[in-house]
Write a protein that holds these residues in place. Structure first.
Motif, mmCIF file in Angstrom:
data_model
loop_
_atom_site.group_PDB
_atom_site.id
_atom_site.type_symbol
_atom_site.label_atom_id
_atom_site.label_comp_id
_atom_site.label_asym_id
_atom_site.label_seq_id
_atom_site.Cartn_x
_atom_site.Cartn_y
_atom_site.Cartn_z
ATOM 1 N N THR A 156 0.835 -1.198 0.000
ATOM 2 C CA THR A 156 0.000 0.000 0.000
ATOM 3 C C THR A 156 0.873 1.254 0.000
ATOM 4 O O THR A 156 0.631 2.209 -0.733
ATOM 5 C CB THR A 156 -0.921 -0.003 1.240
ATOM 6 O OG1 THR A 156 -1.635 -1.229 1.248
ATOM 7 C CG2 THR A 156 -1.909 1.139 1.215
ATOM 8 N N THR A 157 1.911 1.217 0.807
ATOM 9 C CA THR A 157 2.833 2.355 0.854
ATOM 10 C C THR A 157 3.497 2.542 -0.504
ATOM 11 O O THR A 157 3.602 3.651 -1.024
ATOM 12 C CB THR A 157 3.937 2.105 1.915
ATOM 13 O OG1 THR A 157 3.290 1.764 3.130
ATOM 14 C CG2 THR A 157 4.823 3.312 2.099
ATOM 15 N N PHE A 158 3.926 1.427 -1.078
ATOM 16 C CA PHE A 158 4.609 1.480 -2.370
ATOM 17 C C PHE A 158 3.725 2.129 -3.435
ATOM 18 O O PHE A 158 4.121 3.073 -4.110
ATOM 19 C CB PHE A 158 5.003 0.065 -2.802
ATOM 20 C CG PHE A 158 5.524 0.002 -4.207
ATOM 21 C CD1 PHE A 158 6.805 0.438 -4.502
ATOM 22 C CD2 PHE A 158 4.728 -0.474 -5.234
ATOM 23 C CE1 PHE A 158 7.289 0.400 -5.801
ATOM 24 C CE2 PHE A 158 5.201 -0.518 -6.538
ATOM 25 C CZ PHE A 158 6.480 -0.082 -6.815
ATOM 26 N N TRP A 159 2.482 1.635 -3.588
ATOM 27 C CA TRP A 159 1.618 2.147 -4.659
ATOM 28 C C TRP A 159 1.168 3.583 -4.358
ATOM 29 O O TRP A 159 0.974 4.370 -5.289
ATOM 30 C CB TRP A 159 0.411 1.231 -4.870
ATOM 31 C CG TRP A 159 0.810 -0.063 -5.528
ATOM 32 C CD1 TRP A 159 0.823 -1.296 -4.960
ATOM 33 C CD2 TRP A 159 1.297 -0.239 -6.868
ATOM 34 N NE1 TRP A 159 1.276 -2.231 -5.864
ATOM 35 C CE2 TRP A 159 1.571 -1.616 -7.036
ATOM 36 C CE3 TRP A 159 1.522 0.629 -7.937
ATOM 37 C CZ2 TRP A 159 2.061 -2.148 -8.230
ATOM 38 C CZ3 TRP A 159 2.014 0.102 -9.123
ATOM 39 C CH2 TRP A 159 2.279 -1.267 -9.265
ATOM 40 N N GLY A 160 1.039 3.932 -3.095
ATOM 41 C CA GLY A 160 0.708 5.307 -2.742
ATOM 42 C C GLY A 160 1.810 6.239 -3.203
ATOM 43 O O GLY A 160 1.565 7.318 -3.759
ATOM 44 N N GLN A 161 3.035 5.786 -3.014
ATOM 45 C CA GLN A 161 4.199 6.580 -3.415
ATOM 46 C C GLN A 161 4.248 6.731 -4.943
ATOM 47 O O GLN A 161 4.469 7.816 -5.470
ATOM 48 C CB GLN A 161 5.455 5.859 -2.912
ATOM 49 C CG GLN A 161 6.739 6.635 -3.080
ATOM 50 C CD GLN A 161 6.836 7.743 -2.056
ATOM 51 O OE1 GLN A 161 6.421 7.569 -0.918
ATOM 52 N NE2 GLN A 161 7.362 8.869 -2.458
#
Ligand SMILES: Cc1cc2nc3c(=O)[nH]c(=O)nc-3n(C[C@H](O)[C@H](O)[C@H](O)COP(=O)(O)O)c2cc1C
Length: 144
Positions: free
Chosen positions: A123-128
């Motif tokens: 989730t953090t990755f795709w948010g970034q």
């Protein structure tokens, strides 16, 4: 709403035309099925997130798994989610050129090999990735 992430390796010698064809198919079919997401291509690796109704996401993923333009397809994460991460794109395409993103993608690929892929890190990755695409700070193409 359902979200699915996988990682795969492209066939060697995947041409820019091949990539263009993949994105054209993806954008058109996903549009019909109201699927959104993002495809990253880097170092002969694909990382893709698909989001939409569970039935549609799984049907499209089944087709993708049978596609001869890539192999070693590895499911990273699939789950029901409340909201989409990529509301505006039927398939955003991202080719990381910015050094920070390259490092980020490399870390994700490493993580996907080593761990059980916690949903949090993805989730953090795709948010970034979404923020980088939205900021327009790197070369990207939203919809062909
Ligand atoms: C890396 C990669 C990503 C793809 N992403 C999608 C996608 O998001 N949606 C899609 O419909 N097809 C995608 N495709 C293409 C499908 O594998 C398939 O060719 C396409 O859905 C057409 O299938 P059909 O001829 O059976 O309708 C992708 C293929 C590759 C290699």
């Amino acid at each position: 709403m359902y979200q699915l992430n996988y990682h795969s390796q492209s066939i060697s010698g995947l041409s820019p035309k091949d990539l263009e064809n993949i994105l054209e198919e993806a954008t058109s079919i996903n549009g019909e099925r109201n699927i959104t997401g993002c495809l990253i291509y880097h170092n002969d690796s694909f990382v893709q997130i698909l989001e939409g109704e569970k039935k549609d996401v799984l049907e499209v993923y089944k087709k993708i798994k049978g596609d001869k333009r890539h192999h070693n397809i590895m499911l990273l994460y699939q789950n029901s989610v409340d909201t989409r991460s990529f509301t505006d794109w039927n398939m955003a395409y991202h080719k990381p050129e910015d050094q920070f993103v390259v490092q980020f993608v490399n870390n994700l690929l490493l993580l996907s090999k080593l761990s059980d892929n916690s949903s949090n890190s993805l989730t953090t990755f795709w948010g970034q990735v979404r923020r980088i695409i939205e900021s327009g700070s790197v070369k990207q193409q939203a919809i062909l």
